[in-house]
Enzyme design. Structure first.
Site, PDB file in Angstrom:
ATOM      1  N   HIS A  42      43.408  -8.670  -5.271  1.00  0.00           N
ATOM      2  CA  HIS A  42      44.017  -8.032  -4.095  1.00  0.00           C
ATOM      3  C   HIS A  42      43.371  -6.695  -3.784  1.00  0.00           C
ATOM      4  CE1 HIS A  42      47.717  -6.174  -2.021  1.00  0.00           C
ATOM      5  NE2 HIS A  42      47.178  -7.016  -1.183  1.00  0.00           N
TER       6      HIS A  42
ATOM      7  N   ASN B 150      52.639  -2.605  -3.267  1.00  0.00           N
ATOM      8  CA  ASN B 150      53.564  -2.954  -2.189  1.00  0.00           C
ATOM      9  C   ASN B 150      55.015  -3.042  -2.654  1.00  0.00           C
ATOM     10  OD1 ASN B 150      51.773  -2.897  -0.077  1.00  0.00           O
ATOM     11  ND2 ASN B 150      51.225  -5.057  -0.254  1.00  0.00           N
TER      12      ASN B 150
ATOM     13  N   GLU C 222      43.995  -4.941  -7.315  1.00  0.00           N
ATOM     14  CA  GLU C 222      44.972  -5.517  -8.246  1.00  0.00           C
ATOM     15  C   GLU C 222      44.482  -6.913  -8.615  1.00  0.00           C
ATOM     16  OE1 GLU C 222      49.102  -3.412  -6.591  1.00  0.00           O
ATOM     17  OE2 GLU C 222      48.453  -5.274  -5.662  1.00  0.00           O
TER      18      GLU C 222
ATOM     19  N   SER D 146      48.613 -10.925   0.043  1.00  0.00           N
ATOM     20  CA  SER D 146      49.461  -9.755  -0.223  1.00  0.00           C
ATOM     21  C   SER D 146      50.873 -10.173  -0.583  1.00  0.00           C
ATOM     22  CB  SER D 146      49.559  -8.876   1.022  1.00  0.00           C
ATOM     23  OG  SER D 146      48.345  -8.285   1.312  1.00  0.00           O
TER      24      SER D 146
HETATM   25  N1  LIG Z   1      45.135  -6.556   6.468  1.00  0.00           N
HETATM   26  C1  LIG Z   1      45.498  -5.960   5.341  1.00  0.00           C
HETATM   27  O1  LIG Z   1      45.770  -4.754   5.302  1.00  0.00           O
HETATM   28  C2  LIG Z   1      45.516  -6.755   4.052  1.00  0.00           C
HETATM   29  C3  LIG Z   1      45.450  -6.056   2.843  1.00  0.00           C
HETATM   30  C4  LIG Z   1      45.404  -6.791   1.643  1.00  0.00           C
HETATM   31  C5  LIG Z   1      45.463  -8.183   1.686  1.00  0.00           C
HETATM   32  N2  LIG Z   1      45.556  -8.839   2.876  1.00  0.00           N
HETATM   33  C6  LIG Z   1      45.549 -10.326   2.842  1.00  0.00           C
HETATM   34  O2  LIG Z   1      44.242 -10.763   3.164  1.00  0.00           O
HETATM   35  C7  LIG Z   1      44.287 -12.007   3.873  1.00  0.00           C
HETATM   36  C8  LIG Z   1      43.565 -11.843   5.201  1.00  0.00           C
HETATM   37  O3  LIG Z   1      44.158 -10.822   5.953  1.00  0.00           O
HETATM   38  P1  LIG Z   1      43.407 -10.100   7.171  1.00  0.00           P
HETATM   39  O4  LIG Z   1      44.262  -8.957   7.557  1.00  0.00           O
HETATM   40  O5  LIG Z   1      41.980  -9.895   6.823  1.00  0.00           O
HETATM   41  O6  LIG Z   1      43.518 -11.248   8.282  1.00  0.00           O
HETATM   42  P2  LIG Z   1      42.681 -11.410   9.642  1.00  0.00           P
HETATM   43  O7  LIG Z   1      43.593 -12.092  10.594  1.00  0.00           O
HETATM   44  O8  LIG Z   1      42.048 -10.130  10.031  1.00  0.00           O
HETATM   45  O9  LIG Z   1      41.510 -12.410   9.224  1.00  0.00           O
HETATM   46  C9  LIG Z   1      41.725 -13.732   8.839  1.00  0.00           C
HETATM   47  C10 LIG Z   1      40.456 -14.529   9.137  1.00  0.00           C
HETATM   48  O10 LIG Z   1      40.585 -15.845   8.567  1.00  0.00           O
HETATM   49  C11 LIG Z   1      40.041 -16.777   9.484  1.00  0.00           C
HETATM   50  N3  LIG Z   1      40.650 -18.072   9.179  1.00  0.00           N
HETATM   51  C12 LIG Z   1      41.935 -18.455   9.421  1.00  0.00           C
HETATM   52  N4  LIG Z   1      42.126 -19.700   8.944  1.00  0.00           N
HETATM   53  C13 LIG Z   1      40.953 -20.100   8.393  1.00  0.00           C
HETATM   54  C14 LIG Z   1      40.519 -21.290   7.731  1.00  0.00           C
HETATM   55  N5  LIG Z   1      41.341 -22.320   7.560  1.00  0.00           N
HETATM   56  N6  LIG Z   1      39.247 -21.354   7.289  1.00  0.00           N
HETATM   57  C15 LIG Z   1      38.403 -20.326   7.462  1.00  0.00           C
HETATM   58  N7  LIG Z   1      38.756 -19.164   8.080  1.00  0.00           N
HETATM   59  C16 LIG Z   1      40.017 -19.069   8.538  1.00  0.00           C
HETATM   60  C17 LIG Z   1      40.349 -16.230  10.850  1.00  0.00           C
HETATM   61  O11 LIG Z   1      39.447 -16.743  11.811  1.00  0.00           O
HETATM   62  C18 LIG Z   1      40.174 -14.725  10.635  1.00  0.00           C
HETATM   63  O12 LIG Z   1      38.859 -14.319  10.912  1.00  0.00           O
HETATM   64  C19 LIG Z   1      45.769 -12.368   3.976  1.00  0.00           C
HETATM   65  O13 LIG Z   1      46.100 -13.226   2.918  1.00  0.00           O
HETATM   66  C20 LIG Z   1      46.459 -11.018   3.827  1.00  0.00           C
HETATM   67  O14 LIG Z   1      47.759 -11.143   3.279  1.00  0.00           O
HETATM   68  C21 LIG Z   1      45.562  -8.150   4.069  1.00  0.00           C
END
Ligand SMILES: NC(=O)c1ccc[n+]([C@@H]2O[C@H](COP(=O)([O-])OP(=O)(O)OC[C@H]3O[C@@H](n4cnc5c(N)ncnc54)[C@H](O)[C@@H]3O)[C@@H](O)[C@H]2O)c1
Length: 388
Positions: A140, A190, A152, A119
């Site tokens: 995204h 965003n 996106e 993000s």
């Molecule tokens: N949460 C949101 O609303 C949202 C929306 C759009 C984009 N994003 C982006 O998506 C990505 C994930 O966000 P999220 O909210 O799902 O996070 P989250 O914390 O819910 O999940 C992340 C997952 O990645 C795993 N992980 C961490 N390091 C790892 C590695 N080296 N190898 C394998 N697995 C690994 C963790 O165990 C966890 O299950 C981020 O880049 C975030 O910016 C989040």
């Protein structure tokens, strides 16, 4: 790639949803995570979500079984060796993402497309660790990925046009609304949405209205599904504040994106929103609902001040070539459920009226935050519209 195997890395909030979307589109999907417990949670979450869709009659039982059979879960990265596309959705940390992509590049084929769901990091900065960054881009999704129609697609400076185009087609076939945008902070949604929160907080800080009144104005006068404070409480003040601060810093501290002390204090106090039982509002059992001051003159003032700033930001995204006017409007209606596209809204309100409101604010405050965008001035000068 059309029906090739899809890899998703990171089985958290976003990864689980993305994996489900790809599996429902008919792909074999491998979801990996370095945390076995998290993988199990994701598997349960996906199965429950599919079972609920069957219960509600939205999908057939046989289809749900097919989707479940399309999915496999593993803690091993090498399971992505046959993937046509791998989407990374792990922790938002550049160093950790670099380590992962460097390993992944050794595992996948030369043809495999690599993507990040980031993000806030730039696509250029993540792709820089790859031997072949031309096959890397941003894809995204919005939370929850299974429900939100917008995606996106963000090519970085090194991404090949062919790859961008093939991903645009692929994700469109997953039943999503795709907008292509430039690799700039906050991408479209965003970035353009910031004044919805920021100007609402500013109006509160000036003592002009309380949370309930501002929310009432935006839902009643603006037709937004949720007011800014209700929405910030949903998103979580920690998450929403961090996005604002990140966008502010990434824009070299442009005053348009200045974060608010009020939100920061709520975050510091642990008033994060619904998830902690208290945010701008109190969600405890016996809490009294806050009453809005339903003064139509005040409501109109609040709505107009926020909407012209949102329109100005949408105009800026077009002016700076982040995306086309249609893409910006689609992004805001499909990514954050705005009742109308902001530029179509500007055309309806009258670009000259919008400009006048902004000029009045700029004159009153003397702050760059209210400076009218050159594209808005041009549209007014030429007597044209944003959306033809
Ligand atoms: N949460 C949101 O609303 C949202 C929306 C759009 C984009 N994003 C982006 O998506 C990505 C994930 O966000 P999220 O909210 O799902 O996070 P989250 O914390 O819910 O999940 C992340 C997952 O990645 C795993 N992980 C961490 N390091 C790892 C590695 N080296 N190898 C394998 N697995 C690994 C963790 O165990 C966890 O299950 C981020 O880049 C975030 O910016 C989040």
């Amino acid at each position: 790639m059309m029906k090739g195997q899809i890899g998703v890395i990171g089985a958290g909030t976003m990864g689980a949803g993305i994996a489900q979307v790809a599996a429902q589109a008919g792909h074999k999907v491998v979801l990996t995570d370095n945390n076995a417990e998290q993988l199990l949670k994701a598997e349960n979450q996906i199965n429950t979500s599919l079972d609920k869709l069957v219960e509600k009659g939205k999908i057939a039982e046989a289809f749900a079984q097919e989707v479940k059979a399309n999915l496999s879960y593993s803690i091993h990265l090498y399971e992505h060796q046959d993937a046509a596309l791998v989407i990374e959705a792990i922790v938002e940390n550049l160093t950790v993402k670099h380590e992962l992509f460097k390993q992944l590049e050794q595992i996948v084929s030369q043809q495999c497309v690599l993507a990040s769901n980031t993000s806030s990091l730039s696509i250029a900065s993540i792709g820089a660790c790859l031997q072949n960054p031309s096959r890397f881009l941003g894809i995204h999704f919005f939370n929850p990925a299974t429900l939100m129609p917008l995606v996106e697609v963000i090519p970085g400076v090194a991404t090949s046009a062919e790859i961008t185009h093939s991903i645009e087609t692929l994700i469109t076939n997953w039943n999503k609304t795709v907008v292509v945008c430039k690799d700039t902070p906050g991408f479209i949604v965003n970035r353009v949405a910031r004044p919805f929160y920021g100007e609402a907080l500013r109006i509160y800080e000036e003592g002009l209205a309380d949370f309930a009144t501002i929310d009432w104005a935006m839902t009643q006068m603006g037709g937004f599904k949720m007011g800014p404070f209700t929405l910030m409480d949903y998103i979580g003040n920690d998450i929403n504040y961090t996005v604002t601060e990140t966008v502010f810093a990434a824009f070299y501290y442009d005053p348009r994106f200045k974060p608010s002390f009020t939100q920061k204090r709520h975050m510091e106090a642990g008033f994060l929103g619904r998830k902690t039982g208290r945010g701008f509002y109190d969600y405890s059992e016996n809490a009294q609902a806050s009453a809005a001051n339903e003064d139509s003159q005040l409501g109109t003032y609040i709505f107009e001040r926020i909407i012209v700033l949102l329109i100005n930001e949408a105009a800026d995204a077009v002016f700076m070539q982040v995306a086309s006017p249609t893409a910006v409007d689609l992004a805001m209606t499909k990514g954050v459920n705005y009742p109308k596209g902001l530029l179509a809204w500007a055309d309806e309100l009258g670009p000259a009226w919008v400009l006048k409101k902004l000029e009045n604010l700029f004159e009153e405050y003397g702050e760059d935050r209210y400076r009218p965008n050159p594209l808005l001035r041009k549209v007014v000068r030429e007597g044209s519209k944003f959306i033809s």
